[in-house]
Design a protein around this motif. Structure first.
Motif, short mmCIF file in Angstrom:
data_model
loop_
_atom_site.label_atom_id
_atom_site.label_comp_id
_atom_site.label_asym_id
_atom_site.label_seq_id
_atom_site.Cartn_x
_atom_site.Cartn_y
_atom_site.Cartn_z
N ASP A 109 -5.19 -37.83 32.97
CA ASP A 109 -4.41 -37.22 34.05
C ASP A 109 -4.98 -35.86 34.44
O ASP A 109 -4.81 -35.42 35.56
N CYS A 110 -5.61 -35.18 33.51
CA CYS A 110 -6.12 -33.83 33.77
C CYS A 110 -7.53 -33.85 34.37
O CYS A 110 -7.94 -32.88 34.99
N CYS A 119 -7.72 -32.81 37.89
CA CYS A 119 -6.79 -31.75 38.31
C CYS A 119 -7.57 -30.46 38.52
O CYS A 119 -8.36 -30.05 37.66
N ARG A 129 -7.43 -27.62 35.77
CA ARG A 129 -7.77 -27.90 34.38
C ARG A 129 -8.64 -26.83 33.70
O ARG A 129 -8.52 -26.65 32.48
N CYS A 157 -5.86 -24.64 32.35
CA CYS A 157 -4.72 -25.27 31.66
C CYS A 157 -5.17 -26.20 30.53
O CYS A 157 -4.69 -26.10 29.42
N SER A 158 -6.09 -27.07 30.87
CA SER A 158 -6.64 -28.02 29.90
C SER A 158 -5.56 -28.84 29.16
O SER A 158 -5.69 -29.17 27.99
N GLY A 159 -4.48 -29.10 29.86
CA GLY A 159 -3.45 -29.96 29.27
C GLY A 159 -2.29 -29.22 28.63
O GLY A 159 -1.24 -29.79 28.38
N PRO A 177 -1.18 -34.59 27.45
CA PRO A 177 -1.09 -33.41 28.31
C PRO A 177 0.37 -33.16 28.70
O PRO A 177 1.18 -34.09 28.72
N ASN A 178 0.68 -31.91 28.99
CA ASN A 178 2.08 -31.55 29.31
C ASN A 178 2.38 -31.80 30.78
O ASN A 178 2.57 -30.86 31.57
N LEU A 179 2.47 -33.06 31.14
CA LEU A 179 2.58 -33.40 32.56
C LEU A 179 3.92 -33.01 33.17
O LEU A 179 4.08 -33.06 34.38
N CYS A 238 3.14 -29.65 35.42
CA CYS A 238 1.91 -29.52 36.23
C CYS A 238 2.15 -28.74 37.53
O CYS A 238 1.33 -27.91 37.90
N ILE A 240 2.31 -25.15 36.70
CA ILE A 240 0.99 -24.63 36.30
C ILE A 240 0.11 -24.44 37.53
O ILE A 240 -0.53 -23.40 37.71
N ARG A 241 0.10 -25.44 38.40
CA ARG A 241 -0.77 -25.34 39.58
C ARG A 241 -0.27 -24.23 40.52
O ARG A 241 -1.06 -23.47 41.06
#
Ligand code: SF4
Ligand code: SF4
Length: 483
Positions: A411-412, A415, A418, A421-423, A439-441, A444, A447-448
């Motif tokens: 998923d990452c 992105c 990444r 964040c790297s997950g 990953p901590n979806l 997201c 984070i973004r």
């Protein structure tokens, strides 16, 4: 005709101009009018060749300027040729043995507070501190063995962070360990420094004196003004801790001037008044800086931050980040450490294969001397990497890194956020999804959104106060000289 296609980047605006965040290289690139126009054409008309781009922009730019812009964008890989494969995150594992830089020493797993959301004692706990095999307090001998372990495994500089439970419940061991570590580091020709995290309720004049004299970095866990602090940060009898902590913190801040002291705030769905918390902790209490982190918990908990909470958090983070940008542009201090830390990473071009240093340059040590991924996992057999006496189980460490590389987080891997964040945090992933590999979806969007804000602040400072960013280089260079 060879078709041009856009590659991996994130376009953002700051200080009235366009910037690119180039994902594979994690570099920030300011666009002039010609490169901006070329990028737009390539993005909007997929499959256009270079001649087509020149034709599309011939009324605004000379052909030579367009060719130069195409060449520049190709060089930084913002665009590419259609037939060329996309850059994928390289699956490069760090060279082993990786030097240990930071050892987080859990000197006790006991606490004089009973914060409702605490990951160590609440329903989400990993380590059974009440009935487990780990002692309640680290002995002086285990602390000394831990120091020897750190000095064996570290490069020329080493850092010890004391953690808990409530760290100051084991102040005698902490004090003795600092003296021992200073002596042993000097004998080994290494530089060592120390920090601790505390809830501040057990500070006494002689402890404050010691921390100031020894130049120990201090982070205070506090959630803000009285009614916010007392919502969750309570004693075992349910009484709030603000009235006990606040005068001690003021005394600490008055006396301990050798290092800047920061506050660390845990945000919950009930305590998201970020601007007010920031003002209270900086202007009314006097903290140099304040960092905020959303509570780590399973989504079922009533205090877990949900989607709306993340939106609210982002909105307030953005406002504080704007304030930070304006202050720094005028060479004034601003203590919002979340934005400062991310800007430093952007400036260094950080591109993470792993979300944090846990299991790599950072390890946690339990009260019994078990070495684990980080302080939050210290004492958990499942996440054990060895012991301070026997050293690091290198095979286990290598297997962990193999399993947690960003290249394997599907998923990452596409992105744009990444590199930074790297997950996300392994502990958060473990609590949310039952596995550190996930990953901590769930966060997201947050984070973004936050990464975009920090990029905007970075772009703005590159225009309004480039000297501030240059100072980050010099700070890094000084650190290298110190090494
Ligand atoms: S966890 Fe989400 S925001 Fe972070 S890198 Fe993965 S996909 Fe991107
Ligand atoms: S795993 Fe999470 S808690 Fe542990 S060091 Fe990394 S970010 Fe911090």
């Amino acid at each position: 005709m060879i078709a041009l296609v856009p590659r991996e980047f994130h376009l953002f605006q700051a200080a009235g101009r366009s910037f690119l965040y180039l994902v594979p290289s994690a570099a920030v690139f300011a666009l002039d009018e010609a490169t901006s126009a070329v990028l737009r054409v390539v993005s909007e008309r997929a499959g256009e060749g270079e001649d087509g781009v020149v034709a599309a922009l011939s009324d605004r730019f000379e052909p030579a300027a367009i060719h130069a812009a195409v060449a520049e964008l190709l060089e930084v890989r913002a665009i590419g040729y259609e037939h060329q494969p996309l850059d994928t995150p390289p699956r490069v594992l760090p060279m082993m043995p990786f030097p240990l830089n930071t050892m987080v020493l859990n000197v006790t797993n006991q606490c004089n507070l009973a914060c409702t959301y605490c990951y160590e004692y609440g329903e989400d706990k990993i380590v059974d501190t009440a009935h487990g095999k780990q002692p309640k307090f680290m002995s002086e001998e285990t602390a000394r063995q831990s120091v020897e372990f750190l000095l064996r495994e570290s490069g020329p500089t080493a850092h010890v962070t004391f953690f808990g439970g409530e760290t100051l419940l084991n102040f005698p061991v902490l004090k003795a360990t600092i003296a021992y570590a200073r002596r042993r580091a000097a004998e080994a020709g290494k530089t060592i420094d120390f920090s601790l995290t505390t809830n501040a309720t057990l500070l006494r004049p002689e402890i404050i004196e010691f921390l100031a004299e020894e130049q120990i970095g201090v982070t205070v866990s506090i959630d803000g003004p009285r009614e916010l602090q007392d919502r969750f940060r309570v004693f075992h009898n349910g009484a709030g801790s603000y009235d006990v902590a606040a005068p001690k913190i003021k005394e600490l801040l008055r006396r301990h001037r050798s290092r800047p002291i920061g506050a660390r705030v845990t945000l919950t769905s009930d305590t998201l008044d970020i601007t007010r918390i920031y003002r209270h902790l900086t202007e009314e209490m006097g903290f140099w800086e304040v960092g905020f982190a959303p509570v780590t918990t399973s989504p079922q908990q009533q205090y877990a931050i949900g989607e709306h909470g993340f939106d609210r958090m982002l909105d307030q983070f953005r406002r504080l980040a704007r304030e930070f940008a304006d202050a720094i542009a005028e060479n004034r201090h601003h203590g919002f450490s979340n934005v400062k830390d991310t800007i430093e990473e952007i400036h260094k071009g950080v591109s993470k294969a792993f979300p944090c240093g846990a299991g790599l340059g950072l390890l946690g040590v339990s009260t019994g001397g078990d070495v684990a991924l980080c302080h939050r996992f210290a004492g958990s057999d499942e996440h054990k990497f060895g012991t301070v006496n026997e050293g690091i189980d290198r095979a286990r460490q290598a297997a962990f890194l193999e399993q947690h590389h960003i290249a394997d987080k599907t998923d990452c891997s596409r992105c744009w956020a990444r590199p930074l964040c790297s997950g996300g945090c392994y502990h958060e992933a473990h609590v949310r999804y039952g596995s550190t590999t996930r990953p901590n979806l769930h966060y997201c969007e947050w984070i973004r959104g936050w990464t975009e804000t920090c990029l905007e602040v970075y772009g703005e400072l590159s225009e309004r106060n480039p000297a501030f960013l240059a100072r980050l280089d010099r700070a890094e260079a000084r650190a290298e000289v110190a090494v």
